[in-house]
Write a protein that holds these residues in place. Structure first.
Motif, PDB file in Angstrom:
ATOM      1  N   HIS A  46      12.233   4.485  15.355  1.00  0.00           N
ATOM      2  CA  HIS A  46      11.815   4.917  14.144  1.00  0.00           C
ATOM      3  C   HIS A  46      11.955   5.724  13.207  1.00  0.00           C
ATOM      4  O   HIS A  46      11.565   7.177  13.376  1.00  0.00           O
ATOM      5  N   ALA A  72       5.501   3.505  12.478  1.00  0.00           N
ATOM      6  CA  ALA A  72       5.985   3.739  13.330  1.00  0.00           C
ATOM      7  C   ALA A  72       6.837   5.025  13.177  1.00  0.00           C
ATOM      8  O   ALA A  72       7.128   5.322  12.461  1.00  0.00           O
ATOM      9  N   TYR A 125       2.176   1.021  20.426  1.00  0.00           N
ATOM     10  CA  TYR A 125       2.701   0.290  21.134  1.00  0.00           C
ATOM     11  C   TYR A 125       3.874   0.851  21.555  1.00  0.00           C
ATOM     12  O   TYR A 125       5.328   1.038  20.325  1.00  0.00           O
ATOM     13  N   CYS A 157      15.132  -0.540  24.558  1.00  0.00           N
ATOM     14  CA  CYS A 157      13.983   1.021  23.512  1.00  0.00           C
ATOM     15  C   CYS A 157      15.522   1.557  23.203  1.00  0.00           C
ATOM     16  O   CYS A 157      16.472   1.212  23.129  1.00  0.00           O
ATOM     17  N   TRP A 193       7.341   4.401  19.225  1.00  0.00           N
ATOM     18  CA  TRP A 193       6.381   3.757  19.435  1.00  0.00           C
ATOM     19  C   TRP A 193       6.158   2.679  17.822  1.00  0.00           C
ATOM     20  O   TRP A 193       6.499   3.677  16.617  1.00  0.00           O
ATOM     21  N   LEU A 194       5.290   1.443  17.957  1.00  0.00           N
ATOM     22  CA  LEU A 194       4.671   0.989  16.894  1.00  0.00           C
ATOM     23  C   LEU A 194       3.264   1.186  16.968  1.00  0.00           C
ATOM     24  O   LEU A 194       2.507   1.408  17.795  1.00  0.00           O
ATOM     25  N   VAL A 213       6.104  -3.744  23.493  1.00  0.00           N
ATOM     26  CA  VAL A 213       6.341  -4.819  23.253  1.00  0.00           C
ATOM     27  C   VAL A 213       7.740  -4.889  23.953  1.00  0.00           C
ATOM     28  O   VAL A 213       9.047  -3.853  23.772  1.00  0.00           O
ATOM     29  N   ASP A 215       7.599   1.025  21.870  1.00  0.00           N
ATOM     30  CA  ASP A 215       8.936  -0.022  21.911  1.00  0.00           C
ATOM     31  C   ASP A 215       9.819  -0.393  22.893  1.00  0.00           C
ATOM     32  O   ASP A 215      10.727   0.635  22.667  1.00  0.00           O
TER      33      ASP A 215
END
Length: 421
Positions: A52, A25, A38, A389, A29-30, A374, A40
């Motif tokens: 992250h 991450a 994805y 977010c 973003w993941l 997500v 986030d």
């Protein structure tokens, strides 16, 4: 996925909604182990306000670990703790004219709430706590007693007591504060005089219900007039989530006790604190303790977060600008799909859109995930799609997420149209 299905308890929840294996991450973003990205819009349920693997925090943490800095120290003094307390005083307390003592509890929000409730009861000699409809304060027994959600309360396995619940602002058009004040003044109301009132200024899990400044001011005035302590649970709404460091700042109130967790550690590391006015510091040594109340790694990143983002109002302005983006997107959806949505909820980057049903919100969240984002739901029936977010998200990344949401809504709406026809 087999190892999770075979060995992990059914109690897991987020994993069921986002059934992939995440590997790395960065920022907003993941990434899965297969390289799928994805966006986030969950942010660790508010634990990752600064994104992250924030590069500034990571560097400070790596340097600290590399020099063999203290990792675990119970509640002993350490340089890392001193630096955090100094940063808290310099960047948060002094600019806001706040004078709070700091208690380090076990590293979860629910433990901070437990400590706050215990302290209020100890100081006042009274046991009753006032909580509000749709409030969420944690899942350990004391905090759970103050939590309204029946799903969570159902996991207790025993009766939950010591709390009187009142209507939150806007609940069923009942003036809960008028009721509260009337009952306090009536010797036959049956209300045991409370030690404290426990309140969220924005109810995160309860559906992003936001109390007005006027309501909070009335509540604070009632508490002061009747010698009742005011506890603000800022675990989810604090650390900048609503635009100011503390969510209660716009109201001008100064709570007697404040609980913080989630993003107070900066990097997503477990940490929780209780802030209280100095005259309330009536604990005996070790009376509320916990083995992991000295997470020095979290102290390092927490101090760096305050120094980096709260030395001036630039970050608050960024949050407010991104919040306006979210507001505009929600208002557009409300105009375009009046049969699917009812209203905008929350404030700052703690906003959501209330759907006509939990079925609609669930489908939207699932479609968002299919499209690469997500996002979760909240509210009594999970009827609110919750935009959560990282606060550090860029304008373009936020626009990308809002576009995914709009596309998901369009896709779901077309399904409803087909079904109706």
């Amino acid at each position: 996925m087999d190892i999770f299905k075979k060995k992990e308890s059914n109690v897991q929840s987020y994993a069921k909604n986002f059934p992939v294996v995440f590997s790395t991450a960065k920022g907003s973003w993941l990434y899965t182990k297969d390289g799928d990205a994805y966006l986030d819009f969950l942010a660790g349920a508010g634990s990752l306000n600064y994104g992250h693997n924030n590069a500034i925090f990571k560097m400070a943490l790596l340097e600290y670990i590399d020099k063999d800095g203290i990792t675990h120290g119970l509640d002993m003094h350490s340089e890392a703790k001193a630096e955090f307390l100094s940063a808290l005083q310099t960047y948060i307390f002094e600019p806001r004219s706040l004078n709070y003592k700091v208690q380090f509890t076990g590293p979860t929000g629910t433990n901070a709430v437990e400590a706050a409730m215990k302290l209020a009861r100890k100081v006042t000699g009274r046991s009753n706590i006032i909580a509000f409809t749709n409030g969420f304060h944690g899942c350990s027994y004391g905090a759970l007693a103050a939590t309204g959600n029946q799903h969570h309360r159902g996991g207790a396995g025993m009766g939950l007591s010591g709390v009187t619940r009142l209507p939150y602002e806007g609940y069923a058009d009942i003036d809960g504060l008028a009721l509260f004040e009337t009952m306090l003044c009536d010797n036959s109301s049956g209300l045991d005089k409370p030690a404290a009132v426990l309140v969220e200024t924005v109810q995160g899990e309860g559906g992003l219900n936001a109390a007005s400044n006027e309501w909070l001011q009335r509540l604070a005035k009632i508490c002061k007039a009747h010698d009742v302590l005011l506890i603000v649970d800022d675990i989810q709404a604090g650390c900048g989530r609503t635009g100011t460091f503390f969510s209660f700042e716009p109201s001008g109130i100064q709570p007697d006790i404040v609980t913080l967790s989630k993003s107070i550690g900066g990097y997503g590391l477990p940490m929780a604190v209780v802030l209280f006015k100095p005259e309330l510091d009536q604990w005996k040594p070790g009376e509320h303790n916990g083995t992991f109340r000295g997470n020095n790694h979290a102290f390092v990143t927490a101090a760096k977060a305050l120094e980096t983002y709260w030395a001036d109002d630039e970050f608050s302005q960024h949050i407010q600008q991104r919040a306006e983006q979210v507001t505009q997107a929600i208002q557009k959806a409300l105009r375009m799909y009046p049969t699917m949505f009812t209203c905008l909820k929350g404030r700052g980057l703690m906003q959501g859109i209330e759907c006509q049903s939990g079925e609609i919100s669930d489908k939207i969240a699932r479609e968002c995930f299919r499209l690469g984002m997500v996002i979760e739901t909240a509210g009594p029936d999970d009827e609110v799609v919750k935009f959560f977010c990282p606060l550090t998200i860029s304008e373009s990344e936020l626009e990308q997420g809002l576009t995914i949401f709009a596309q998901a809504v369009e896709n779901i709406a077309s399904q409803y149209i087909k079904k109706a026809s």
